[in-house]
Design a protein around this motif. Structure first.
Motif, mmCIF file in Angstrom:
data_model
loop_
_atom_site.group_PDB
_atom_site.id
_atom_site.type_symbol
_atom_site.label_atom_id
_atom_site.label_comp_id
_atom_site.label_asym_id
_atom_site.label_seq_id
_atom_site.Cartn_x
_atom_site.Cartn_y
_atom_site.Cartn_z
ATOM 1 N N UNK A 80 0.800 -1.224 0.000
ATOM 2 C CA UNK A 80 0.000 0.000 0.000
ATOM 3 C C UNK A 80 0.833 1.274 0.000
ATOM 4 N N UNK A 81 2.082 1.209 0.439
ATOM 5 C CA UNK A 81 2.930 2.402 0.461
ATOM 6 C C UNK A 81 3.101 2.990 -0.938
ATOM 7 N N UNK A 82 2.969 2.150 -1.958
ATOM 8 C CA UNK A 82 3.083 2.628 -3.334
ATOM 9 C C UNK A 82 1.953 3.581 -3.704
ATOM 10 N N UNK A 83 0.855 3.518 -2.961
ATOM 11 C CA UNK A 83 -0.300 4.390 -3.222
ATOM 12 C C UNK A 83 -0.224 5.686 -2.428
ATOM 13 N N UNK A 84 0.792 5.783 -1.554
ATOM 14 C CA UNK A 84 0.934 6.970 -0.709
ATOM 15 C C UNK A 84 0.615 6.637 0.725
#
Length: 222
Positions: A80-84
């Motif tokens: 999820x970190x890739x989504x911010x």
């Protein structure tokens, strides 16, 4: 159905970013390369648009927007970190992608395929593309000045990087020498080179024969 199925086309930037997300989130699919002049009935039956990429999941869910496929991959793999990692960062990521998909792509098509549109306006569309590329370059320059990794949002690899680089690749192909010698976008060139030299790039860009029912399934991401 044993695997998720991805209908794809090697050179399409939307399909490239879908394949990139699938591979980098360890999602396994049956890859079906589409002959755009002879689209398979199976694709047309599951998607009214019948434009690649289209993902049909093992649960018979159909996802026919590349960005939605990417988000599906990221959420499924718990990356999820890739989504911010906060609301402000997520907005920045989505804003960059929106500019790419709605503005940059519009001018890119009219620059790269000028003969299909109005060739007299080629330079106008090229300049519009360069304006956006320079803004991306400036974001990357800020990261470089802080001696941080060259990524578009807060110096961290995100969905924005994954979603945009295939379109910058297309722009480069239109005039490779000019792009590679343009000092104004040197940070952008270094950023793009990160993807070109990535160990997974050759896998994503591998040439495959158009799919048909007779051939053995091509498993991608395994």
């Amino acid at each position: 159905m044993k695997h998720n199925i991805l209908y794809s086309f090697r050179r399409c930037p939307y399909a490239i970013r879908a394949r990139w997300a699938l591979l980098n989130t360890n999602q396994v699919v049956e890859l079906r390369e589409v002959d755009l002049k002879n689209k398979p009935v199976e694709l047309i039956e599951i998607s009214k648009k019948a434009t690649v990429p289209v993902l049909k999941t093992s649960l018979n869910q159909v996802i026919d927007e590349s960005l939605d496929i990417m988000i599906w991959c990221i959420e499924r793999s718990n990356m999820h970190a890739l989504l911010g990692d906060n609301n402000d960062k997520s907005k920045k990521i989505l804003s960059l992608i929106e500019t790419n998909d709605k503005v940059f792509k519009y001018h890119l098509d009219r620059f790269k395929y000028a003969s299909r549109f109005n060739s007299e306006e080629l330079e106008t569309h090229q300049a519009a593309c360069m304006k956006i590329l320079l803004s991306l370059n400036n974001r990357l320059k800020e990261s470089s000045n802080r001696r941080k990794p060259l990524f578009l949002v807060d110096a961290k690899e995100t969905l924005a990087d994954w979603a945009i680089w295939p379109f910058v690749r297309q722009f480069r192909i239109a005039d490779i020498n000019d792009f590679d010698q343009n000092h104004e976008i040197k940070f952008l060139r270094r950023w793009l080179n990160y993807f070109f030299t990535h160990k997974k790039y050759p896998i994503v860009m591998n040439k495959n024969k158009p799919w048909n029912k007779v051939n053995e399934p091509l498993i991608f991401g395994n």
